[in-house]
Design a protein around this motif. Structure first.
Motif, PDB file in Angstrom:
ATOM      1  N   ARG A  55       0.797  -1.222   0.000  1.00 46.72           N
ATOM      2  CA  ARG A  55       0.000   0.000   0.000  1.00 46.72           C
ATOM      3  C   ARG A  55       0.843   1.292   0.000  1.00 46.72           C
ATOM      4  NH1 ARG A  55      -5.168   0.800   0.925  1.00 46.72           N
ATOM      5  NH2 ARG A  55      -5.407  -1.333   1.701  1.00 46.72           N
ATOM      6  N   PRO A  56       1.850   1.407   0.897  1.00 44.40           N
ATOM      7  CA  PRO A  56       2.611   2.665   0.879  1.00 44.40           C
ATOM      8  C   PRO A  56       3.355   2.898  -0.438  1.00 44.40           C
ATOM      9  CG  PRO A  56       3.401   1.195   2.644  1.00 44.40           C
ATOM     10  CD  PRO A  56       2.255   0.503   1.972  1.00 44.40           C
ATOM     11  N   GLU A  57       3.665   1.819  -1.134  1.00 40.95           N
ATOM     12  CA  GLU A  57       4.372   1.943  -2.413  1.00 40.95           C
ATOM     13  C   GLU A  57       3.457   2.562  -3.469  1.00 40.95           C
ATOM     14  OE1 GLU A  57       7.493   1.168  -2.650  1.00 40.95           O
ATOM     15  OE2 GLU A  57       7.809   1.401  -4.792  1.00 40.95           O
TER      16      GLU A  57
ATOM     17  N   ARG B 122       1.374   7.105  -6.681  1.00 41.57           N
ATOM     18  CA  ARG B 122       0.234   7.795  -7.295  1.00 41.57           C
ATOM     19  C   ARG B 122       0.135   9.256  -6.881  1.00 41.57           C
ATOM     20  NH1 ARG B 122      -4.226   2.882  -6.950  1.00 41.57           N
ATOM     21  NH2 ARG B 122      -3.853   2.076  -9.031  1.00 41.57           N
ATOM     22  N   ARG B 123       0.967   9.669  -5.957  1.00 43.71           N
ATOM     23  CA  ARG B 123       0.976  11.078  -5.545  1.00 43.71           C
ATOM     24  C   ARG B 123       2.388  11.621  -5.681  1.00 43.71           C
ATOM     25  NH1 ARG B 123      -1.953  11.592   0.179  1.00 43.71           N
ATOM     26  NH2 ARG B 123      -1.835  13.803  -0.368  1.00 43.71           N
TER      27      ARG B 123
ATOM     28  N   TYR C 257      10.977  10.108  -3.895  1.00 42.15           N
ATOM     29  CA  TYR C 257      10.398   8.922  -4.525  1.00 42.15           C
ATOM     30  C   TYR C 257       9.304   9.328  -5.496  1.00 42.15           C
ATOM     31  CZ  TYR C 257       8.552   4.312  -5.359  1.00 42.15           C
ATOM     32  OH  TYR C 257       8.156   3.155  -5.980  1.00 42.15           O
ATOM     33  N   SER C 258       9.633   9.329  -6.782  1.00 36.88           N
ATOM     34  CA  SER C 258       8.661   9.677  -7.811  1.00 36.88           C
ATOM     35  C   SER C 258       8.835   8.754  -9.011  1.00 36.88           C
ATOM     36  CB  SER C 258       8.848  11.140  -8.257  1.00 36.88           C
ATOM     37  OG  SER C 258       8.572  12.022  -7.205  1.00 36.88           O
ATOM     38  N   PRO C 259       8.337   7.530  -8.902  1.00 39.59           N
ATOM     39  CA  PRO C 259       8.440   6.635 -10.053  1.00 39.59           C
ATOM     40  C   PRO C 259       7.632   7.164 -11.233  1.00 39.59           C
ATOM     41  CG  PRO C 259       7.059   5.652  -8.362  1.00 39.59           C
ATOM     42  CD  PRO C 259       7.620   6.908  -7.780  1.00 39.59           C
ATOM     43  N   SER C 260       8.055   6.796 -12.417  1.00 35.82           N
ATOM     44  CA  SER C 260       7.436   7.328 -13.613  1.00 35.82           C
ATOM     45  C   SER C 260       6.097   6.641 -13.892  1.00 35.82           C
ATOM     46  CB  SER C 260       8.393   7.119 -14.789  1.00 35.82           C
ATOM     47  OG  SER C 260       7.756   7.496 -15.962  1.00 35.82           O
ATOM     48  N   PRO C 261       4.998   7.436 -14.037  1.00 34.14           N
ATOM     49  CA  PRO C 261       3.673   6.837 -14.279  1.00 34.14           C
ATOM     50  C   PRO C 261       3.649   5.954 -15.515  1.00 34.14           C
ATOM     51  CG  PRO C 261       3.472   9.179 -13.781  1.00 34.14           C
ATOM     52  CD  PRO C 261       4.937   8.891 -13.923  1.00 34.14           C
ATOM     53  N   ILE C 262       4.478   6.278 -16.508  1.00 32.13           N
ATOM     54  CA  ILE C 262       4.445   5.501 -17.746  1.00 32.13           C
ATOM     55  C   ILE C 262       4.777   4.033 -17.496  1.00 32.13           C
ATOM     56  CG2 ILE C 262       6.847   5.809 -18.487  1.00 32.13           C
ATOM     57  CD1 ILE C 262       5.740   6.447 -21.294  1.00 32.13           C
ATOM     58  N   ASP C 263       5.465   3.761 -16.407  1.00 35.21           N
ATOM     59  CA  ASP C 263       5.854   2.381 -16.113  1.00 35.21           C
ATOM     60  C   ASP C 263       4.759   1.585 -15.390  1.00 35.21           C
ATOM     61  OD1 ASP C 263       8.437   2.433 -17.227  1.00 35.21           O
ATOM     62  OD2 ASP C 263       9.163   3.569 -15.505  1.00 35.21           O
TER      63      ASP C 263
ATOM     64  N   PRO D 181       9.273   3.456  -0.249  1.00 31.94           N
ATOM     65  CA  PRO D 181       8.343   3.476   0.896  1.00 31.94           C
ATOM     66  C   PRO D 181       7.629   2.158   1.155  1.00 31.94           C
ATOM     67  CG  PRO D 181       8.062   5.435  -0.461  1.00 31.94           C
ATOM     68  CD  PRO D 181       9.000   4.548  -1.210  1.00 31.94           C
ATOM     69  N   GLY D 182       7.450   1.341   0.105  1.00 26.15           N
ATOM     70  CA  GLY D 182       6.715   0.094   0.318  1.00 26.15           C
ATOM     71  C   GLY D 182       7.349  -1.071  -0.438  1.00 26.15           C
TER      72      GLY D 182
END
Ligand SMILES: [Zn+2]
Length: 217
Positions: free
Chosen positions: A83-85, A90-91, A98-104, A136-137
């Motif tokens: 969940r924390p991941e 998503r935010r 920690y800002s993973p790319s939405p495209i992935d 985070p998760g």
């Protein structure tokens, strides 16, 4: 009967000191991106004669590009993510660093958020373990394939054997003290419970690992 297969889904070139933070910078290293296929009677992860639509469950250890960038190719799978991941991903900007790319990861897929330890089939054979800290998760995967056969896929909770043996963290992480606790828990599984540990990006271990279509066990 459970079978486990090791797959390499790509390679990354980086500085060795980014993975083992107390080393001198400037040592280039090519590391594997590893994935593990678990063939369980009630759900399979396999490429061995199967196509992606046959894959029932995918466990993303975390949402860095090299660990979820192919999610969209498994349209019928359920994706297990802590969940924390997923909430952090998503935010964007909500969790610093920690800002993973939405495209992935941000596709119309069946994401199932889980909270901590999760027994996928309810029989103890495939268990997700929370190993937060790298992200985070972050989560790792425990597979019990027989009486004395315990396998742990650490993923990025531990990049290489050296990180675990010397208790050295990488430079890429979200929270060092949380990550150190997770690393200690994994070390305990390896050294006290006798689990076979697969590290997230260890080229030395990968050289010695049986590759699919040969099973690891
Ligand atoms: Zn990562």
């Amino acid at each position: 009967m459970i079978r486990v297969y090791a797959l390499c889904t790509g390679y990354i070139e980086l500085d060795r000191a980014s993975m083992v933070s107390d080393l001198t910078p400037g040592q280039p290293w090519t590391v594997p991106v590893t994935s593990f296929l678990v063939d369980h009677p009630r759900g399979r992860l396999a490429r061995l004669g199967l196509t992606p639509v046959d894959v029932r469950y995918v466990a993303n250890s975390h949402l860095h590009f090299d660990h979820c960038g192919g999610n969209e190719f498994f349209p019928r799978a359920t994706f297990f993510v802590q969940r924390p991941e997923l909430e952090a991903a998503r935010r964007p900007g909500f969790v610093p660093s920690y800002s993973p790319s939405p495209i992935d990861f941000d596709h119309p897929l069946d994401y199932r958020m889980i909270d901590g330890e999760h027994d996928v089939f309810g029989d103890g054979s495939v268990v997700l373990l929370p190993t937060y800290g790298h992200t985070p998760g972050h989560q790792s995967l425990l597979i019990r394939a027989g009486k004395n056969a315990q396998i742990v896929c650490a993923s990025d909770a531990c990049y290489t054997r050296e990180n675990m043996d010397r208790d050295v963290l990488p430079k890429v992480l979200w929270n060092p003290s949380v990550m150190r606790d997770s690393l200690a828990a994994l070390r305990k599984l390896r050294d006290q419970a006798g689990a076979t540990m697969f590290y997230g990006h260890d080229p030395v271990q990968w050289e010695a690992t049986p590759r699919a279509p040969a099973p690891v066990i």
